[in-house]
Design an enzyme around this catalytic site. Structure first.
Site, PDB file in Angstrom:
ATOM      1  N   ASN A 167       0.836  -1.211   0.000  1.00  0.00           N
ATOM      2  CA  ASN A 167       0.000   0.000   0.000  1.00  0.00           C
ATOM      3  C   ASN A 167       0.868   1.257   0.000  1.00  0.00           C
ATOM      4  OD1 ASN A 167      -2.973  -0.521   0.019  1.00  0.00           O
ATOM      5  ND2 ASN A 167      -2.316  -1.969   1.603  1.00  0.00           N
TER       6      ASN A 167
ATOM      7  N   LYS B 107      -0.792  -2.537  14.476  1.00  0.00           N
ATOM      8  CA  LYS B 107      -1.059  -2.334  15.901  1.00  0.00           C
ATOM      9  C   LYS B 107      -2.249  -1.397  16.074  1.00  0.00           C
ATOM     10  CE  LYS B 107       3.508  -2.868  17.885  1.00  0.00           C
ATOM     11  NZ  LYS B 107       4.600  -2.088  18.479  1.00  0.00           N
TER      12      LYS B 107
ATOM     13  N   ASN C  58      -6.709   5.122   7.703  1.00  0.00           N
ATOM     14  CA  ASN C  58      -6.310   3.708   7.697  1.00  0.00           C
ATOM     15  C   ASN C  58      -6.920   3.007   6.501  1.00  0.00           C
ATOM     16  OD1 ASN C  58      -5.303   1.193   8.750  1.00  0.00           O
ATOM     17  ND2 ASN C  58      -7.358   0.733   9.531  1.00  0.00           N
TER      18      ASN C  58
ATOM     19  N   HIS D 247      -8.271  -0.733   5.499  1.00  0.00           N
ATOM     20  CA  HIS D 247      -8.636  -2.003   6.114  1.00  0.00           C
ATOM     21  C   HIS D 247      -9.156  -2.947   5.027  1.00  0.00           C
ATOM     22  CE1 HIS D 247      -9.807  -4.818   9.201  1.00  0.00           C
ATOM     23  NE2 HIS D 247     -10.934  -4.999   8.523  1.00  0.00           N
TER      24      HIS D 247
ATOM     25  N   ASP E 291     -11.034   0.512  13.711  1.00  0.00           N
ATOM     26  CA  ASP E 291     -11.745   0.466  12.417  1.00  0.00           C
ATOM     27  C   ASP E 291     -13.131   1.108  12.490  1.00  0.00           C
ATOM     28  OD1 ASP E 291      -9.583  -0.920  11.265  1.00  0.00           O
ATOM     29  OD2 ASP E 291     -10.379  -2.839  11.928  1.00  0.00           O
TER      30      ASP E 291
ATOM     31  N   GLU F   8      -7.595  -2.177  -2.574  1.00  0.00           N
ATOM     32  CA  GLU F   8      -6.754  -1.331  -1.715  1.00  0.00           C
ATOM     33  C   GLU F   8      -5.872  -0.365  -2.500  1.00  0.00           C
ATOM     34  OE1 GLU F   8      -4.877  -3.251   1.641  1.00  0.00           O
ATOM     35  OE2 GLU F   8      -6.085  -5.034   1.331  1.00  0.00           O
TER      36      GLU F   8
HETATM   37  C1  GAR Z   1      -3.215  -4.847   3.725  1.00  0.00           C
HETATM   38  O1  GAR Z   1      -4.144  -5.769   3.235  1.00  0.00           O
HETATM   39  C2  GAR Z   1      -3.886  -3.883   4.662  1.00  0.00           C
HETATM   40  O2  GAR Z   1      -5.168  -3.495   4.247  1.00  0.00           O
HETATM   41  C3  GAR Z   1      -3.948  -4.693   5.902  1.00  0.00           C
HETATM   42  O3  GAR Z   1      -2.714  -5.344   5.959  1.00  0.00           O
HETATM   43  C4  GAR Z   1      -2.208  -5.524   4.641  1.00  0.00           C
HETATM   44  C5  GAR Z   1      -0.829  -4.907   4.561  1.00  0.00           C
HETATM   45  O4  GAR Z   1      -0.236  -5.043   3.325  1.00  0.00           O
HETATM   46  N1  GAR Z   1      -4.202  -3.885   7.064  1.00  0.00           N
HETATM   47  C6  GAR Z   1      -4.846  -4.320   8.146  1.00  0.00           C
HETATM   48  O5  GAR Z   1      -5.272  -5.459   8.249  1.00  0.00           O
HETATM   49  C7  GAR Z   1      -5.064  -3.284   9.234  1.00  0.00           C
HETATM   50  N2  GAR Z   1      -6.065  -3.715  10.152  1.00  0.00           N
HETATM   51  P1  GAR Z   1       0.957  -4.087   2.843  1.00  0.00           P
HETATM   52  O6  GAR Z   1       1.989  -4.019   3.965  1.00  0.00           O
HETATM   53  O7  GAR Z   1       1.514  -4.804   1.637  1.00  0.00           O
HETATM   54  O8  GAR Z   1       0.390  -2.756   2.481  1.00  0.00           O
END
Ligand code: GAR
Length: 409
Positions: free
Chosen positions: A14, A83, A99, A101, A142, A172
């Site tokens: 992301n 976290k 954020n 999610h 969230d 995303e």
């Molecule tokens: C992503 O899918 C993000 O939406 C999720 O973790 C992944 C990280 O991927 N976030 C959560 O679950 C937050 N509650 P990345 O490090 O490749 O962006």
């Protein structure tokens, strides 16, 4: 241009989507200036390094706070940050936190729903669609206001890993950069302090943070002939032309040279006083002397002010000639700052009269990025009345410029 800090814990895809969006223009109102990782082996750190973005590993909230106090971001993005932030942390941080999610909130979110766990729960539940959500962060995990969502169908062969990848690629990485741009545009300081529908004509003169001189001139219009105008470059000067034949106007009030150069000076005005100033300077006179021979426009009942500016190598001046009097202002160049004057003050029009600009030209921020400055100003002028905008950044004789017209020639 807003400063963005991105907080990560893992792969950083992301974060990569944000970096790519900066490079392809989807994200133009903000820049990632720092990455904060909760783990030292997060691949996101390598992505930051490859993009030339400084990063810090910060394992607890007090370490994060001290990084934020140094980098002073305007906005924070949690891009795969695993976290949950405490209420004490959120109370201390005064800038918006956004954020991403990987589910359609309010489903499959909150404590315990992160990363792959979200997709496992989605598949186990048997729902037929899932997706991703970008939202503001508040003390409920969230639970903050939703900014953007995108959904996809669940397919028969989805495993948690396959689904995670599909949600990232299709949802995303698409919605996060766009949502960040939307938030940046909303919170970015505006050129107009209050939303204003009709400002008439306007001049900005000043300097970019890195020391280039900057000017902008715009016209807005309400009547058909006023709206039919376009700006055209004529050598290094600017002229106004009509795109249709029209006999119902006083050409001297509509067709003039808004920008002329004499020696190292640039004159910018909203009328044929450009020529009065030009001739005066040519004959050894001054900006002020020239304008004292002129007055406001004879367009009763508005009596539109004549606004003028001159940029000399050592400073810039602005002036407004209105019914209440003739006013002159003189400024030194200050990096990152400009002065802004326009003809009409607000759009309440008692008896249909347009009120003249009041007070001293306002101080505005000028960024180094000309395209961003021009785009934001053009956007702020609004689609209803904007007619044309010209922006020039220059350094000695060399310049870059940007021109917008609503009409085509
Ligand atoms: C992503 O899918 C993000 O939406 C999720 O973790 C992944 C990280 O991927 N976030 C959560 O679950 C937050 N509650 P990345 O490090 O490749 O962006």
């Amino acid at each position: 241009m807003l400063k963005i800090a991105v907080m990560v814990s893992g792969g950083g895809t992301n974060l990569q989507a944000l970096i790519d969006a900066q490079n392809n223009g989807v994200l133009s109102s903000g820049r990632v200036i720092h990455v904060i990782s909760s783990c030292e082996d997060a691949y996101a750190l390598a992505r930051a390094k490859n993009a030339g973005i400084p990063s810090t590993v910060a394992k607890n909230e007090s370490e994060i706070i001290s990084v934020l106090e140094t980098v002073k971001p305007d906005m924070i993005i949690l891009a795969g940050y695993m976290k949950i932030l405490t209420k004490e942390f959120l109370d201390r941080v005064k800038v918006p936190i956004v954020n991403i999610h990987p589910s359609l909130i309010p489903s499959f979110c909150g404590k315990g729903f992160y990363g792959l766990k979200v997709h496992e729960a989605v598949l186990k539940s048997g729902v037929k669609v899932t997706g991703a959500t970008v939202h503001f962060v508040n003390e409920i995990p969230d639970g903050g206001e939703i900014i953007a969502q995108k959904a996809i169908d669940i397919l028969p062969n989805d495993t948690p890993e396959v689904l995670q990848r599909r949600v990232m690629e299709n949802c995303e990485w698409v919605i996060l950069p766009r949502a960040v741009e939307t938030v940046c545009r909303k919170i970015e300081p505006k050129i107009f302090p209050h939303p204003q529908k009709y400002a008439g004509r306007g001049i900005i003169t000043g300097m970019s943070p890195s020391g280039g001189k900057v000017l902008a001139y715009f016209i807005m219009g309400r009547s058909v002939s006023s709206k039919a105008r376009i700006f055209e470059r004529s050598g290094d000067n600017l002229i106004i032309k009509l795109t249709r034949d029209d006999k119902n106007f006083d050409p001297s009030l509509i067709l003039y040279s808004p920008l002329r150069i004499i020696g190292g000076n640039i004159i910018i005005t909203n009328g044929d006083q450009t020529d009065t100033i030009y001739d005066s300077l040519k004959n050894g006179g001054t900006f002020e002397e020239a304008l004292r021979t002129r007055e406001y426009e004879p367009d009763a009942p508005h009596y539109t002010p004549r606004i003028s500016a001159i940029m000399t190598p050592s400073g810039h001046k602005q002036s407004i000639l209105k019914r209440a009097g003739k006013y002159f202002y003189e400024y030194e160049y200050t990096p990152g700052k400009g002065r802004f004057i326009h003809t009409y003050d607000h759009d309440v029009m008692p008896g249909g009269v347009l009120p003249s600009f009041e007070g001293e030209p306002r101080e505005v921020n000028i960024p180094d990025d000309m395209n961003h400055f021009a785009e934001s100003l053009w956007r702020e002028l609004g689609e209803d009345y904007r007619v044309a905008l010209y922006v020039r950044y220059y350094d000695g004789e060399k310049y870059r410029d940007k021109l917008y017209n609503t009409q085509t020639a």
